[in-house]
Structures are given as structure tokens and as C-alpha cells.
Motif scaffolding. Structure first.
Motif, PDB file in Angstrom:
ATOM      1  N   LEU A 430       0.840  -1.276   0.013  1.00 39.92           N
ATOM      2  CA  LEU A 430      -0.002   0.134   0.051  1.00 39.92           C
ATOM      3  C   LEU A 430       0.958   1.096  -0.047  1.00 39.92           C
ATOM      4  O   LEU A 430       1.927   1.104   0.527  1.00 39.92           O
ATOM      5  N   ILE A 445      -2.539  -4.621  -1.171  1.00 40.76           N
ATOM      6  CA  ILE A 445      -3.581  -4.450  -2.034  1.00 40.76           C
ATOM      7  C   ILE A 445      -3.412  -5.514  -3.097  1.00 40.76           C
ATOM      8  O   ILE A 445      -2.680  -5.842  -3.566  1.00 40.76           O
ATOM      9  N   ILE A 465      -8.031  -4.501  -0.108  1.00 42.32           N
ATOM     10  CA  ILE A 465      -6.859  -4.352   1.043  1.00 42.32           C
ATOM     11  C   ILE A 465      -6.667  -5.560   2.154  1.00 42.32           C
ATOM     12  O   ILE A 465      -7.851  -5.743   2.723  1.00 42.32           O
TER      13      ILE A 465
END
Length: 510
Positions: A430, A445, A465
Motif C-alpha cells: 500500500l 492491495i 486491501i
């Protein structure tokens, strides 16, 4: 006297026949000798026998000669996909390329609905039928047809595809085809006039004009995760090469794989993408530099696959915003975040913390430029890298290595394969901005979901996520694998789906 005339006549006839035989033999040997030659070499033979009518149109706003000589060598590529492809329509880039490429897909496929189809363009580069186009034009196509400007429709086969550059080489069975002359994209200058040739929208062969707006553009269309922020603990993991030529020549759906040429009629790029919120032209088109395309095509012809050389480093562009994070006052250059043990850079003496300033004596200030230059090389090729270390410039001779040089850049490829095999998903770190947006301190992600595997079955789509696995926070692929190994039979996930809803799920896993 008559005897002398007869002798002269016989001599002339003999000379003429002998010359014709010699020319015929030369042509036969020439044709055979083309096998194994690079695209540049094959084109030199072609244009030696077929000189271009264009001398130069630099500085003149008359593109008629360039358009006339290039248009016959740019073809319409028509593809057909299986109905089982469903809403995927055979397009690996999904909606990102859908508007540009012009593929139409039935919303509810059934046996009676027409098979999904696509359209694009291609550039003939040899007179015996080799054609450059985009990977996303032909990937997963069951049938590929090439429509020539003389309206012939010929079946094409794929010789090679490369996702990392969005390039493909296809072949039709034909001879004496018109071809587009290969140029040199290194010589392209911002501000020069260019022409885009292809088959946009539902139109036939179309030529548009514009200028080169920029070079070495990275737009994130080939990457699994377009990250604008950088976490030194989680360096970029994709191996795509984006160093587009940007142009304001009008490009639209169907132009994919078409030609971007200079005013001399020389190919300088393969049109590949547009930046648009509406799906049609808004002033920004992007083409793959022809020097990179030539290397990829030559690899397909010689080896059947792309032979890519690697430096064996991860790096980040320096700028005024991130220089302090790396402990430097330099705001120009590429900061070496890590080197692969035994890789090309490490073997040459380059270390973490070095700042790359030059490649073969030329200034390097952005990652796209470095990746493009290295992308035109193969394992075993040698380059000179000039780096800034402790205030001094040092130059190192680096011998590029093969696939082993990619292990670092792919963030432990064996681990990634294990993750995909168990969960049916791929992950990327991320960004700081995304963590801040969702109020999380950890997370990866989902960048890809395999149909029929765990993530697909539990409705966790691309963009989901994952903040923790088995109670452990995860920030990269290695941490995902380590967390999974804690309990090889069960897995507990916490995360956030694309609409912002949070979830927690536990399920068995093989």
C-alpha cells in the motif's frame, strides 16, 4: 564484316544473359540471406532496393509524402474471442484499455450472442509479413485477421507477446508487402512534428498530425500498482517498462498498435494508449519508442522470447519532496535502495545509497529513461553507470545479467508464486496515501485475482486491501507468505473491500 557483326551480337547477348543470371542469383541469395538478420538489417536490404521518395520535410507543414508512403504499411487488426471469455472479452487490462482499444463485449454473453470482437492497428515491418502491434490488441484472441489497405483479409499468427512493454509480433503469409521504415527514437525531439496512422473508431485508414509533447513518460498503465508514493521498506515490484513518447496527434479507439512516424515517414513509435476521462481523445496520446520495440521484435525472431538484461537493483527517483527521506540533499538522480547479492550492480561495486547520475555518459534523471535504455539490451551487454557516492562521482562498468537479475525486482518470485497458488491472488504494498485514507498502518492491495480460486470464491476482488493475515500485519509478499505459513490449514483475513467496507473472514486452505 558480317562475321564481325555476328560476333559482336553474340557477345552482347551473352553479356546480357550473364548479367541477368547474376542478378537473379543475387536476388535468390539475398532472399535466403535475410534469415537470421535483425529487423534493421532486413530493412536496409529492402530500402537499398526500394529507395524512399522522401528526402526531407523538416520545417515544412506538408505531410503528404510521409502520409502517402506510410499509410499502405499500416494495417487494420481484427480479433475474435471465445464467448466463454464472458465480460473479460479477452482483454487483460480490462476497462483501462477498453475505451481506447474499442473492444465491444456483450453484457450477458449467451450461445446466440455474437462472439466478442476487438479492433486495433498494426505496422508492417518486413515485406514477407511481420507486423508490430500491441500485446493488448491480440492477447487471448482466438482468431486474428489482418486487413490490408488493398482490402485483402489474411489470417495472422502470434510470433511473440511481451506484457512488460505491451508489444506483440504477428505474422501473415504474404510477399512484396509495403513496409514502414524504422527510425531512431533516441533522435526524437520534443516539439517536432509527427503523424499518427491507424484505424480509429469505425473509420478506415486515418492520418493525424501533431507534435511530440514529451519523452520518457510513465503513466502507470502497465504496472500492477501505480504508486506515486514510495516506502523504502517496500520498493516497487513490477518489471514493466514504460517510457512513452507523448504526442498531441489525435489518437482514438482502434489506434492501438498503429504507427507514430516523423515527417520523413520513419517509424518512431507504436501507438499504445491515451490519457482520457471520456474514453476518446483529449490531447494526450502515448507511443512505445521504436528502439525498444525493435529489440523486443528481434528477440522474438531470434530466440522466440524476450531476452532482458537486468542491473539487479531497486531504486527511486529523487525529488525535492523525498530527498530528506533518503538522507540526501540531491534532488536529481536515482537513489539505489538495494542491490541483489551476486547481481550485475553488486558485482560491479555499486552499493545501496549510491545515486545513479549517468548511463553510458548520458544524464539519467528519471526511472523511465533508465528502464528504456536497459530494456533495449540483453544479458551480457555492458554499460557504464556513473553514481554519486559521498559527494564524489564514480563510474562502474556493469555487465547485465539474465533472469536472475529479476529476482530482487519481483520481490522474491518464489514467494509470489506460492501466494498465487494458495490464495489465487497477487499483492502489492500500500502507498502511504492509501494507508492514510483508510486509517491503517499496514496492508497490501490485491492486484490480480485468479478465477475459481479462494479470493474469487469469497468475492474479494481486485482492489481489496488485506491488513492482516492470521493476526499478523502484512506490508509485502514476504510477510503474506510468512503469515500464511503460521497455519497451513486455516487462514484468517482482515481487510477492506473497494467500497470501503471492512471485513474479517476465516476459511480452510490447501
Amino acid at each position: 564484316m558480317k562475321g564481325n557483326m555476328r560476333k559482336i551480337g553474340i557477345t552482347l547477348i551473352t553479356a546480357f544473359v550473364g548479367g541477368a543470371v547474376a542478378i537473379g542469383a543475387y536476388k535468390l541469395l539475398e532472399q535466403k540471406s535475410l534469415t537470421g538478420l535483425s529487423l534493421d538489417e532486413r530493412q536496409k536490404v529492402y530500402f537499398a532496393n526500394n529507395p524512399s521518395e522522401i528526402t526531407s520535410s523538416a520545417g515544412a507543414l506538408d505531410f503528404t509524402q510521409a502520409a502517402a508512403i506510410v499509410s499502405p504499411g499500416v494495417v487494420h487488426v481484427r480479433t475474435t474471442y471465445s464467448r466463454s471469455a464472458g465480460n473479460q472479452g479477452g482483454d487483460p487490462f480490462g476497462e483501462m484499455f477498453e475505451d481506447f482499444f474499442g473492444r465491444r463485449r456483450p453484457s450477458t454473453p449467451n450461445q446466440n450472442s455474437p462472439a466478442p470482437m476487438g479492433k486495433g492497428s498494426g505496422v508492417i515491418v518486413t515485406d514477407d509479413g511481420y507486423i508490430m502491434t500491441n500485446n493488448h490488441v491480440v492477447e487471448n484472441a482466438e482468431k486474428i485477421e489482418v486487413i490490408l489497405t488493398d482490402k485483402r483479409v489474411l489470417q495472422a499468427k502470434v510470433i511473440g507477446r511481451d506484457k512488460n512493454t505491451d508489444l506483440a509480433l504477428i505474422k501473415i503469409t504474404a510477399t512484396n508487402l509495403p513496409i514502414v521504415k524504422l527510425g531512431n527514437s533516441d533522435l526524437v525531439r520534443v516539439g517536432e512534428w509527427v503523424l499518427a496512422v491507424g484505424y480509429p473508431l469505425t473509420l478506415e485508414s486515418t492520418v493525424t498530425a501533431g507534435i511530440v509533447s514529451a519523452k520518457a513518460r510513465k503513466i502507470g498503465i502497465l504496472t500492477s500498482d501505480n504508486r506515486n508514493n514510495y516506502d523504502p521498506e517496500n520498493p516497487p515490484t513490477d518489471t514493466s517498462i514504460e517510457s512513452f513518447i507523448q504526442t498531441d496527434a489525435v489518437i482514438n479507439r482502434g489506434n492501438s498498435g498503429g504507427a507514430l512516424v516523423n515527417t520523413k515517414g520513419e517509424l518512431i513509435g507504436i501507438n499504445s494508449a491515451i490519457a482520457s476521462q471520456s474514453g476518446t481523445y483529449e490531447g494526450y496520446g502515448f507511443a512505445i519508442p521504436v528502439n525498444l520495440a525493435k529489440k523486443v521484435m528481434d528477440d522474438f525472431l531470434k530466440y522466440g522470447e524476450v531476452k532482458r538484461g537486468y542491473i539487479g537493483i531497486t531504486f527511486q527517483e529523487l525529488n525535492a519532496d523525498n530527498a530528506k527521506d533518503f538522507g540526501t540533499e540531491e534532488i536529481d538522480g536515482l537513489y539505489v535502495n538495494s542491490t541483489l547479492e551476486g547481481g550485475a550492480a553488486a558485482s560491479a561495486g555499486i552499493k545501496k545509497g549510491d545515486i545513479i547520475k549517468k548511463l553510458n555518459g548520458a544524464d539519467i534523471s528519471n526511472s523511465s529513461n533508465l528502464q528504456e535504455k536497459i530494456g533495449t539490451m540483453r544479458p551480457g551487454d555492458k554499460v557504464q553507470l556513473t553514481v554519486l557516492r559521498e559527494g564524489s562521482l564514480k563510474t562502474y562498468n556493469v555487465t547485465l545479467k539474465g533472469d536472475e537479475g529479476n529476482k530482487l525486482a519481483s520481490n522474491n518470485s518464489a514467494s509470489v508464486s506460492e501466494v498465487v497458488g494458495s490464495l489465487g491472488a497477487k499483492f502489492a504494498p500500500l502507498t502511504d496515501a492509501t494507508k492514510k485514507k483508510y486509517g491503517v498502518s499496514t496492508g497490501v492491495i490485491v492486484t490480480e485475482v485468479v478465477a475459481g480460486k479462494v479470493f474469487d470464491m469469497y468475492d474479494m476482488p481486485k482492489g481489496t486491501i488485506i491488513t492482516s493475515i492470521n493476526g499478523k500485519g502484512v506490508n509485502n509478499n514476504d510477510q503474506v507468505v510468512a503469515a500464511l505459513k503460521q497455519d497451513p490449514k486455516m487462514v484468517s483475513l482482515q481487510g477492506i473491500v473497494p467500497d470501503g467496507s471492512r471485513f474479517r473472514v476465516t476459511f480452510p486452505i490447501k
